[in-house]
Scaffold this motif. Structure first.
Motif, PDB file in Angstrom:
ATOM      1  N   LEU A  69      29.366  46.999 111.509  1.00  0.00           N
ATOM      2  CA  LEU A  69      29.613  46.135 110.349  1.00  0.00           C
ATOM      3  C   LEU A  69      28.330  45.825 109.594  1.00  0.00           C
ATOM      4  O   LEU A  69      28.311  45.810 108.365  1.00  0.00           O
ATOM      5  CB  LEU A  69      30.306  44.842 110.765  1.00  0.00           C
ATOM      6  N   THR A  70      27.256  45.592 110.324  1.00  0.00           N
ATOM      7  CA  THR A  70      25.975  45.320 109.671  1.00  0.00           C
ATOM      8  C   THR A  70      25.532  46.532 108.858  1.00  0.00           C
ATOM      9  O   THR A  70      25.108  46.401 107.708  1.00  0.00           O
ATOM     10  CB  THR A  70      24.910  44.942 110.710  1.00  0.00           C
ATOM     11  N   GLU A  71      25.643  47.710 109.443  1.00  0.00           N
ATOM     12  CA  GLU A  71      25.252  48.930 108.724  1.00  0.00           C
ATOM     13  C   GLU A  71      26.170  49.179 107.528  1.00  0.00           C
ATOM     14  O   GLU A  71      25.716  49.602 106.462  1.00  0.00           O
ATOM     15  CB  GLU A  71      25.258  50.134 109.675  1.00  0.00           C
ATOM     16  N   ALA A  72      27.465  48.918 107.688  1.00  0.00           N
ATOM     17  CA  ALA A  72      28.398  49.067 106.558  1.00  0.00           C
ATOM     18  C   ALA A  72      27.994  48.140 105.417  1.00  0.00           C
ATOM     19  O   ALA A  72      28.010  48.534 104.244  1.00  0.00           O
ATOM     20  CB  ALA A  72      29.830  48.781 107.020  1.00  0.00           C
ATOM     21  N   ALA A  73      27.616  46.915 105.755  1.00  0.00           N
ATOM     22  CA  ALA A  73      27.172  45.962 104.734  1.00  0.00           C
ATOM     23  C   ALA A  73      25.916  46.468 104.049  1.00  0.00           C
ATOM     24  O   ALA A  73      25.800  46.418 102.825  1.00  0.00           O
ATOM     25  CB  ALA A  73      26.918  44.592 105.364  1.00  0.00           C
ATOM     26  N   ASN A  74      24.972  46.990 104.835  1.00  0.00           N
ATOM     27  CA  ASN A  74      23.728  47.511 104.268  1.00  0.00           C
ATOM     28  C   ASN A  74      23.974  48.682 103.325  1.00  0.00           C
ATOM     29  O   ASN A  74      23.222  48.895 102.384  1.00  0.00           O
ATOM     30  CB  ASN A  74      22.762  47.941 105.378  1.00  0.00           C
ATOM     31  N   ARG A  75      25.038  49.428 103.571  1.00  0.00           N
ATOM     32  CA  ARG A  75      25.346  50.600 102.736  1.00  0.00           C
ATOM     33  C   ARG A  75      26.302  50.274 101.599  1.00  0.00           C
ATOM     34  O   ARG A  75      26.717  51.160 100.869  1.00  0.00           O
ATOM     35  CB  ARG A  75      25.913  51.716 103.596  1.00  0.00           C
ATOM     36  N   GLY A  76      26.678  48.993 101.483  1.00  0.00           N
ATOM     37  CA  GLY A  76      27.518  48.577 100.366  1.00  0.00           C
ATOM     38  C   GLY A  76      28.997  48.898 100.524  1.00  0.00           C
ATOM     39  O   GLY A  76      29.744  48.905  99.546  1.00  0.00           O
ATOM     40  N   ILE A  77      29.444  49.139 101.743  1.00  0.00           N
ATOM     41  CA  ILE A  77      30.865  49.411 101.986  1.00  0.00           C
ATOM     42  C   ILE A  77      31.615  48.092 101.911  1.00  0.00           C
ATOM     43  O   ILE A  77      31.219  47.109 102.522  1.00  0.00           O
ATOM     44  CB  ILE A  77      31.070  50.090 103.354  1.00  0.00           C
ATOM     45  N   PRO A  78      32.717  48.033 101.142  1.00  0.00           N
ATOM     46  CA  PRO A  78      33.472  46.781 101.032  1.00  0.00           C
ATOM     47  C   PRO A  78      33.962  46.291 102.400  1.00  0.00           C
ATOM     48  O   PRO A  78      34.373  47.100 103.246  1.00  0.00           O
ATOM     49  CB  PRO A  78      34.650  47.154 100.132  1.00  0.00           C
ATOM     50  N   LEU A  79      33.921  44.992 102.594  1.00  0.00           N
ATOM     51  CA  LEU A  79      34.307  44.399 103.872  1.00  0.00           C
ATOM     52  C   LEU A  79      35.705  44.827 104.331  1.00  0.00           C
ATOM     53  O   LEU A  79      35.870  45.224 105.485  1.00  0.00           O
ATOM     54  CB  LEU A  79      34.197  42.869 103.811  1.00  0.00           C
ATOM     55  N   PRO A  80      36.740  44.780 103.470  1.00  0.00           N
ATOM     56  CA  PRO A  80      38.069  45.191 103.959  1.00  0.00           C
ATOM     57  C   PRO A  80      38.101  46.628 104.485  1.00  0.00           C
ATOM     58  O   PRO A  80      38.753  46.914 105.487  1.00  0.00           O
ATOM     59  CB  PRO A  80      38.965  45.037 102.724  1.00  0.00           C
ATOM     60  N   GLU A  81      37.367  47.509 103.833  1.00  0.00           N
ATOM     61  CA  GLU A  81      37.315  48.905 104.285  1.00  0.00           C
ATOM     62  C   GLU A  81      36.635  49.004 105.645  1.00  0.00           C
ATOM     63  O   GLU A  81      37.097  49.716 106.537  1.00  0.00           O
ATOM     64  CB  GLU A  81      36.573  49.745 103.253  1.00  0.00           C
ATOM     65  N   ALA A  82      35.534  48.298 105.827  1.00  0.00           N
ATOM     66  CA  ALA A  82      34.826  48.311 107.108  1.00  0.00           C
ATOM     67  C   ALA A  82      35.691  47.697 108.217  1.00  0.00           C
ATOM     68  O   ALA A  82      35.700  48.185 109.343  1.00  0.00           O
ATOM     69  CB  ALA A  82      33.507  47.556 106.988  1.00  0.00           C
ATOM     70  N   MET A  83      36.440  46.650 107.877  1.00  0.00           N
ATOM     71  CA  MET A  83      37.303  46.000 108.872  1.00  0.00           C
ATOM     72  C   MET A  83      38.426  46.932 109.332  1.00  0.00           C
ATOM     73  O   MET A  83      38.881  46.832 110.467  1.00  0.00           O
ATOM     74  CB  MET A  83      37.882  44.695 108.318  1.00  0.00           C
ATOM     75  N   GLU A  84      38.858  47.837 108.471  1.00  0.00           N
ATOM     76  CA  GLU A  84      39.872  48.813 108.891  1.00  0.00           C
ATOM     77  C   GLU A  84      39.336  49.675 110.020  1.00  0.00           C
ATOM     78  O   GLU A  84      40.071  50.041 110.937  1.00  0.00           O
ATOM     79  CB  GLU A  84      40.269  49.707 107.715  1.00  0.00           C
ATOM     80  N   GLN A  85      38.049  50.009 109.953  1.00  0.00           N
ATOM     81  CA  GLN A  85      37.436  50.843 110.982  1.00  0.00           C
ATOM     82  C   GLN A  85      37.071  50.040 112.228  1.00  0.00           C
ATOM     83  O   GLN A  85      37.261  50.504 113.344  1.00  0.00           O
ATOM     84  CB  GLN A  85      36.184  51.529 110.433  1.00  0.00           C
ATOM     85  N   SER A  86      36.529  48.844 112.032  1.00  0.00           N
ATOM     86  CA  SER A  86      36.065  48.055 113.169  1.00  0.00           C
ATOM     87  C   SER A  86      37.202  47.346 113.893  1.00  0.00           C
ATOM     88  O   SER A  86      37.035  46.883 114.998  1.00  0.00           O
ATOM     89  CB  SER A  86      35.036  47.013 112.720  1.00  0.00           C
ATOM     90  N   ARG A  87      38.345  47.254 113.216  1.00  0.00           N
ATOM     91  CA  ARG A  87      39.545  46.602 113.764  1.00  0.00           C
ATOM     92  C   ARG A  87      39.349  45.105 113.974  1.00  0.00           C
ATOM     93  O   ARG A  87      40.025  44.492 114.791  1.00  0.00           O
ATOM     94  CB  ARG A  87      39.991  47.267 115.063  1.00  0.00           C
ATOM     95  N   HIS A  88      38.402  44.512 113.237  1.00  0.00           N
ATOM     96  CA  HIS A  88      38.269  43.055 113.277  1.00  0.00           C
ATOM     97  C   HIS A  88      39.490  42.454 112.597  1.00  0.00           C
ATOM     98  O   HIS A  88      39.899  42.908 111.535  1.00  0.00           O
ATOM     99  CB  HIS A  88      37.003  42.596 112.540  1.00  0.00           C
ATOM    100  N   ARG A  89      40.072  41.437 113.208  1.00  0.00           N
ATOM    101  CA  ARG A  89      41.214  40.748 112.603  1.00  0.00           C
ATOM    102  C   ARG A  89      40.752  39.546 111.800  1.00  0.00           C
ATOM    103  O   ARG A  89      41.394  39.149 110.848  1.00  0.00           O
ATOM    104  CB  ARG A  89      42.190  40.309 113.688  1.00  0.00           C
ATOM    105  N   SER A  90      39.643  38.966 112.202  1.00  0.00           N
ATOM    106  CA  SER A  90      39.148  37.753 111.565  1.00  0.00           C
ATOM    107  C   SER A  90      38.150  38.095 110.462  1.00  0.00           C
ATOM    108  O   SER A  90      37.074  38.635 110.728  1.00  0.00           O
ATOM    109  CB  SER A  90      38.465  36.868 112.617  1.00  0.00           C
ATOM    110  N   VAL A  91      38.518  37.772 109.231  1.00  0.00           N
ATOM    111  CA  VAL A  91      37.612  37.975 108.110  1.00  0.00           C
ATOM    112  C   VAL A  91      36.373  37.108 108.302  1.00  0.00           C
ATOM    113  O   VAL A  91      35.258  37.528 108.002  1.00  0.00           O
ATOM    114  CB  VAL A  91      38.310  37.653 106.762  1.00  0.00           C
TER     115      VAL A  91
END
Length: 112
Positions: A69-91
């Motif tokens: 998630l940290t790397e996704a944020a650093n690369r500008g990937i939108p949070l909802p898209e990253a959460m689909e991959q990480s399977r985090h339920r809590s925003v």
């Protein structure tokens, strides 16, 4: 090829069309439809890290997941898209990694 290509090839060979990629294997080698539990993922990671000659205390399933998630944020990937991959339920939980990455690389941090 890329790791994603290798994974796709493996999934076709394993005839996995839906559900978890990494699945529990029973005592007699029967592959379950359910995914392996988080404790097993952590144990596998630590075992592989040790086999690679690294300090297993520095690696964990949680660390890899939060690091993603940290790397996704650093690369500008939108949070909802990253959460689909990480399977985090809590925003709220997932966004904490984004907030930390933003604090380290945002415009205010560049003033330091």
């Amino acid at each position: 090829g890329r790791p994603v290509d290798a994974l796709n090839t493996w999934m076709v060979a394993a005839k996995i069309e839906s559900g978890s990629v990494f699945r529990a294997i029973g005592r007699w080698g029967t592959v379950s439809r359910r995914g392996i539990d988080p404790q097993s993922v952590n144990a596998i990671i630590k075992q592989r890290v040790e086999l690679a000659g690294l300090d297993s205390g520095e690696f964990s399933a949680h660390g890899i997941r939060s690091g993603y998630l940290t790397e996704a944020a650093n690369r500008g990937i939108p949070l909802p898209e990253a959460m689909e991959q990480s399977r985090h339920r809590s925003v709220q939980q997932a966004s904490s990694y984004y907030n930390n990455a933003t604090r380290r690389s945002g415009r205010a941090a560049r003033l330091l």
